[in-house]
Structure formats: structure tokens, C-alpha cells
Design a protein around this motif. Structure first.
Motif, PDB file in Angstrom:
ATOM      1  N   UNK A 140      61.213  29.035  18.239  1.00  0.00           N
ATOM      2  CA  UNK A 140      61.320  29.908  19.406  1.00  0.00           C
ATOM      3  C   UNK A 140      60.043  30.727  19.600  1.00  0.00           C
ATOM      4  N   UNK A 141      59.456  31.213  18.507  1.00  0.00           N
ATOM      5  CA  UNK A 141      58.223  31.983  18.613  1.00  0.00           C
ATOM      6  C   UNK A 141      57.105  31.143  19.215  1.00  0.00           C
ATOM      7  N   UNK A 142      57.053  29.889  18.829  1.00  0.00           N
ATOM      8  CA  UNK A 142      56.038  28.990  19.381  1.00  0.00           C
ATOM      9  C   UNK A 142      56.304  28.692  20.847  1.00  0.00           C
ATOM     10  N   UNK A 143      57.566  28.582  21.221  1.00  0.00           N
ATOM     11  CA  UNK A 143      57.909  28.271  22.610  1.00  0.00           C
ATOM     12  C   UNK A 143      57.551  29.412  23.558  1.00  0.00           C
ATOM     13  N   UNK A 144      57.671  30.655  23.081  1.00  0.00           N
ATOM     14  CA  UNK A 144      57.323  31.767  23.970  1.00  0.00           C
ATOM     15  C   UNK A 144      55.814  31.906  24.117  1.00  0.00           C
ATOM     16  N   UNK A 145      55.051  31.343  23.160  1.00  0.00           N
ATOM     17  CA  UNK A 145      53.604  31.377  23.281  1.00  0.00           C
ATOM     18  C   UNK A 145      52.877  32.116  22.183  1.00  0.00           C
ATOM     19  N   UNK A 146      53.577  32.523  21.126  1.00  0.00           N
ATOM     20  CA  UNK A 146      52.904  33.137  19.990  1.00  0.00           C
ATOM     21  C   UNK A 146      52.112  32.081  19.230  1.00  0.00           C
ATOM     22  N   UNK A 147      51.086  32.507  18.524  1.00  0.00           N
ATOM     23  CA  UNK A 147      50.250  31.559  17.792  1.00  0.00           C
ATOM     24  C   UNK A 147      51.001  30.987  16.596  1.00  0.00           C
ATOM     25  N   UNK A 148      50.475  29.914  16.040  1.00  0.00           N
ATOM     26  CA  UNK A 148      51.121  29.293  14.885  1.00  0.00           C
ATOM     27  C   UNK A 148      51.181  30.273  13.710  1.00  0.00           C
ATOM     28  N   UNK A 149      50.095  31.021  13.473  1.00  0.00           N
ATOM     29  CA  UNK A 149      50.101  32.008  12.389  1.00  0.00           C
ATOM     30  C   UNK A 149      51.141  33.091  12.636  1.00  0.00           C
ATOM     31  N   UNK A 150      51.192  33.599  13.848  1.00  0.00           N
ATOM     32  CA  UNK A 150      52.161  34.650  14.161  1.00  0.00           C
ATOM     33  C   UNK A 150      53.595  34.155  13.997  1.00  0.00           C
ATOM     34  N   UNK A 200      68.819  35.843  22.556  1.00  0.00           N
ATOM     35  CA  UNK A 200      68.440  37.224  22.244  1.00  0.00           C
ATOM     36  C   UNK A 200      67.177  37.252  21.378  1.00  0.00           C
ATOM     37  N   UNK A 201      67.069  36.310  20.441  1.00  0.00           N
ATOM     38  CA  UNK A 201      65.856  36.194  19.631  1.00  0.00           C
ATOM     39  C   UNK A 201      64.663  35.852  20.509  1.00  0.00           C
ATOM     40  N   UNK A 202      64.849  34.909  21.417  1.00  0.00           N
ATOM     41  CA  UNK A 202      63.809  34.503  22.359  1.00  0.00           C
ATOM     42  C   UNK A 202      63.322  35.701  23.175  1.00  0.00           C
ATOM     43  N   UNK A 203      64.230  36.538  23.640  1.00  0.00           N
ATOM     44  CA  UNK A 203      63.848  37.701  24.443  1.00  0.00           C
ATOM     45  C   UNK A 203      62.996  38.688  23.637  1.00  0.00           C
ATOM     46  N   UNK A 204      63.391  38.930  22.388  1.00  0.00           N
ATOM     47  CA  UNK A 204      62.606  39.831  21.548  1.00  0.00           C
ATOM     48  C   UNK A 204      61.208  39.279  21.322  1.00  0.00           C
ATOM     49  N   UNK A 205      61.120  37.984  21.043  1.00  0.00           N
ATOM     50  CA  UNK A 205      59.824  37.351  20.813  1.00  0.00           C
ATOM     51  C   UNK A 205      58.973  37.362  22.078  1.00  0.00           C
ATOM     52  N   UNK A 206      59.611  37.155  23.225  1.00  0.00           N
ATOM     53  CA  UNK A 206      58.883  37.178  24.498  1.00  0.00           C
ATOM     54  C   UNK A 206      58.335  38.574  24.785  1.00  0.00           C
ATOM     55  N   UNK A 207      59.077  39.618  24.424  1.00  0.00           N
ATOM     56  CA  UNK A 207      58.600  40.981  24.619  1.00  0.00           C
ATOM     57  C   UNK A 207      57.362  41.265  23.773  1.00  0.00           C
ATOM     58  N   UNK A 211      55.125  39.088  23.048  1.00  0.00           N
ATOM     59  CA  UNK A 211      54.012  38.380  23.686  1.00  0.00           C
ATOM     60  C   UNK A 211      53.340  39.228  24.752  1.00  0.00           C
ATOM     61  N   UNK A 212      54.131  40.001  25.478  1.00  0.00           N
ATOM     62  CA  UNK A 212      53.570  40.887  26.476  1.00  0.00           C
ATOM     63  C   UNK A 212      53.187  40.225  27.783  1.00  0.00           C
ATOM     64  N   UNK A 213      53.592  38.998  27.981  1.00  0.00           N
ATOM     65  CA  UNK A 213      53.344  38.283  29.239  1.00  0.00           C
ATOM     66  C   UNK A 213      54.454  37.260  29.400  1.00  0.00           C
ATOM     67  N   UNK A 214      54.600  36.622  30.550  1.00  0.00           N
ATOM     68  CA  UNK A 214      55.674  35.640  30.723  1.00  0.00           C
ATOM     69  C   UNK A 214      55.643  34.566  29.637  1.00  0.00           C
ATOM     70  N   UNK A 215      56.808  34.178  29.109  1.00  0.00           N
ATOM     71  CA  UNK A 215      56.847  33.164  28.049  1.00  0.00           C
ATOM     72  C   UNK A 215      56.214  31.843  28.476  1.00  0.00           C
ATOM     73  N   UNK A 216      55.705  31.137  27.507  1.00  0.00           N
ATOM     74  CA  UNK A 216      55.088  29.836  27.761  1.00  0.00           C
ATOM     75  C   UNK A 216      56.097  28.855  28.328  1.00  0.00           C
ATOM     76  N   UNK A 217      57.319  28.855  27.761  1.00  0.00           N
ATOM     77  CA  UNK A 217      58.385  27.952  28.197  1.00  0.00           C
ATOM     78  C   UNK A 217      59.594  28.786  28.579  1.00  0.00           C
ATOM     79  N   UNK A 218      60.155  28.553  29.758  1.00  0.00           N
ATOM     80  CA  UNK A 218      61.314  29.295  30.232  1.00  0.00           C
ATOM     81  C   UNK A 218      62.557  28.930  29.436  1.00  0.00           C
ATOM     82  N   UNK A 219      63.459  29.912  29.295  1.00  0.00           N
ATOM     83  CA  UNK A 219      64.683  29.682  28.519  1.00  0.00           C
ATOM     84  C   UNK A 219      65.511  28.536  29.069  1.00  0.00           C
ATOM     85  N   UNK A 220      65.576  28.398  30.367  1.00  0.00           N
ATOM     86  CA  UNK A 220      66.372  27.323  30.968  1.00  0.00           C
ATOM     87  C   UNK A 220      65.898  25.950  30.509  1.00  0.00           C
TER      88      UNK A 220
END
Length: 288
Positions: free
Chosen positions: A39-49, A197-204, A206-215
Motif C-alpha cells: 500500500x505504501x508503494x501504491x500511494x507513491x512512497x519510495x521503496x526505502x520509506x 484506512x491504512x491507505x489514507x494514512x499513508x497517502x496523507x 505523501x502530501x500529494x494525491x496518491x500515485x494509484x487511486x483506491x478504486x
């Protein structure tokens, strides 16, 4: 006398831990490490993060200080001995109800999406870009995710102190049942709610729109939830060729409690289960 008391404490704890029926843990590494990282990768966080967050999350179960089985056994299930610090650690990290220990189970009901500590609602920790802050977020996510699998009134393991101990809620099978850990049982509501809910926290974070939408992710999360064996979980993660294609990327699945294969079928001779069996044999040999 002190040495003899310590030996008795250790023996009692070991006897509790080897009981085949006691289940105090909840979601396993497929959720706390694998799904969280994915999920962290899907929202756009780096691999390390994503890796730091996943390690912080799964590390709560892996640590001797916060492992729910070990610490509950030692802190609340040994005659004439109670460890309030250990019991508090299990509350804060796994059964984060509004009321702390010591309190009766009925007063320590866990509610989905609510994480409490010292009677205060916990929020995700701030991220400053450091590895430590991402690890802290992972640790928070562990208690947050467990609020779904542990929702309800804790059931108390046999012979344990009811004001201090924890076990799977009776509504989810009770302390001697493993149902709370299994995503396919809770595929219709708890898993998608927890994942979103995890996805939303991770997206927050990121500070910008997620890389991949939840839908877009929702159907894949459903497929993850219904996977009922190590083989099926392994196949699900392997689909992500960029991050989980190598066997070593999926080693976190080797210790989850799902059966090797789906019911009524044999595993492939070259499948994940063979590697899992080899790893298990090596560990047993080293321990003997």
C-alpha cells in the motif's frame, strides 16, 4: 531464592507459549509487513520509506518486548506474578482500548480505527523524513490495524488474570481460536476497511494525491483478502514484478500460519511451500 523464582516464572511462561490453542496475536506478516509495504508503494512512497514502515509495523510482533504471546504469558498468566509494564505494552500495541489495564475485559473493548494510550486518542506520528519517523509510523499502524482484528471485548486465556491479560475476542473465536488472524474470514468488511484506512494514512504522509487511486486498488485488496494459503498469498505478491518478484522479497510469508496449499490440492514440487519447508527444517536443525 530469586534465581529459583525466575526459573519458575520462565518455566510457566514456556508452558503457556507452547500451548497449541492459545492465540493472542492477530493479523500476521502478510498484513503487517506485506500489505502495508504494498500500500505504501501504491500511494507513491519510495521503496526505502515503504520498507521502513513495513519493518516498524511487523517489528511490533517480532520484538520480545511487544510480542503478544510472550509478553501476555509472562505479564499476566503466571501465578503470584504480574508485570504491569508488559501488560501495558500489549494494550498499547495490540489491544489499544480507551481504558488501560488493569480493568475488567468488558471495560477494555477495542473499536476499529481507534488507538488509545493513557486514555488519550493516538494519531499517526509526524514524519520528518527520517528513517526513525517512518519506523514510528509503522509501529502506530500495527496497533491501528489490530483494532480491526481485535475489535470487541478481549477474551481471557485460561488461568490468566482477567484485569491484565488479553486474547482474541469471543466474537472472533476467543482466546484459543485462530480466526482473528485469517484475512479470508474477514474479507467482506474488516480487511477492506482496514486496508483503506491504512491507505489514507499513508497517502496523507505523501502530501500529494496518491500515485494509484483506491478504486483501482480495491479489487486487488479483495484478492489478497480471499487468499487462504501461503501459496495463494505468495502468488498475489509475486504479481508485483517491480517489488516482490524475487523469492527473497516474499520471505516474510514463511512464518504465517496459513496452510501451505489451498484445501484438497497438492502443492507444486517447485512452489513456495518447498522452500518454506526447507527453511523450517534448517531452523529446527539449528535449534536442536
Amino acid at each position: 531464592m530469586m534465581r529459583r523464582t525466575n526459573a519458575r516464572v520462565l518455566l510457566a511462561a514456556v508452558l503457556l507459549l507452547v500451548s497449541p490453542n492459545w492465540q493472542a496475536a492477530a493479523w500476521e506478516a502478510d498484513v503487517h509487513y506485506g500489505l502495508t509495504k504494498w500500500l505504501a508503494l501504491q500511494v507513491g512512497l519510495s521503496n526505502d520509506q515503504a520498507e521502513w514502515i513495513a519493518h516498524g509495523d511487523q517489528g511490533v510482533d517480532a520484538s520480545w518486548f511487544t510480542d503478544p504471546l510472550t509478553v501476555t504469558a509472562v505479564s499476566a498468566c503466571i501465578p503470584n506474578y504480574t508485570d504491569p509494564v508488559g501488560s501495558t505494552l500489549i494494550h498499547n500495541n495490540h489491544f489499544a482500548s480507551k481504558a488501560d489495564t488493569p480493568n475488567l475485559p468488558a471495560d477494555r473493548s477495542v473499536k476499529p480505527s481507534e488507538v488509545w494510550q493513557d486514555a488519550r486518542r493516538r494519531l499517526p506520528p509526524p514524519i520528518d523524513g527520517s528513517q526513525a519517523s517512518f519506523l514510528a509510523l509503522g509501529r502506530f499502524l500495527h496497533a491501528f490495524q489490530d483494532s480491526w482484528s481485535h475489535q470487541g471485548i478481549p477474551d481471557i486465556p485460561l488461568h490468566c488474570k482477567e484485569e491484565w491479560a488479553f486474547g482474541h475476542p469471543a466474537a472472533r473465536g476467543g482466546w484459543n481460536c485462530h480466526n482473528a488472524d485469517l484475512t479470508y474470514i474477514w474479507q467482506d468488511r474488516d480487511v477492506p476497511e482496514m486496508a483503506y484506512a491504512t491507505y489514507q494514512i499513508l497517502a496523507n504522509v505523501l502530501g500529494r494525491p496518491p500515485l494509484v487511486d483506491w478504486k483501482v486498488l480495491e479489487p486487488a485488496v479483495h484478492e489478497f483478502a480471499i487468499a487462504g494459503s501461503k501459496e495463494a498469498k505468495d502468488a498475489w505478491f509475486e504479481k508485483d514484478k517491480q517489488h516482490f518478484s524475487e523469492q527473497k522479497d516474499r520471505e516474510f510469508l514463511k512464518d504465517i500460519s496459513l496452510p501451505d496449499c489451498e484445501p484438497n490440492r497438492q502443492c507444486k514440487p517447485d512452489s513456495w511451500q518447498i522452500l518454506f519447508g526447507q527453511s523450517r527444517d534448517i531452523i529446527r536443525k539449528e535449534a536442536s
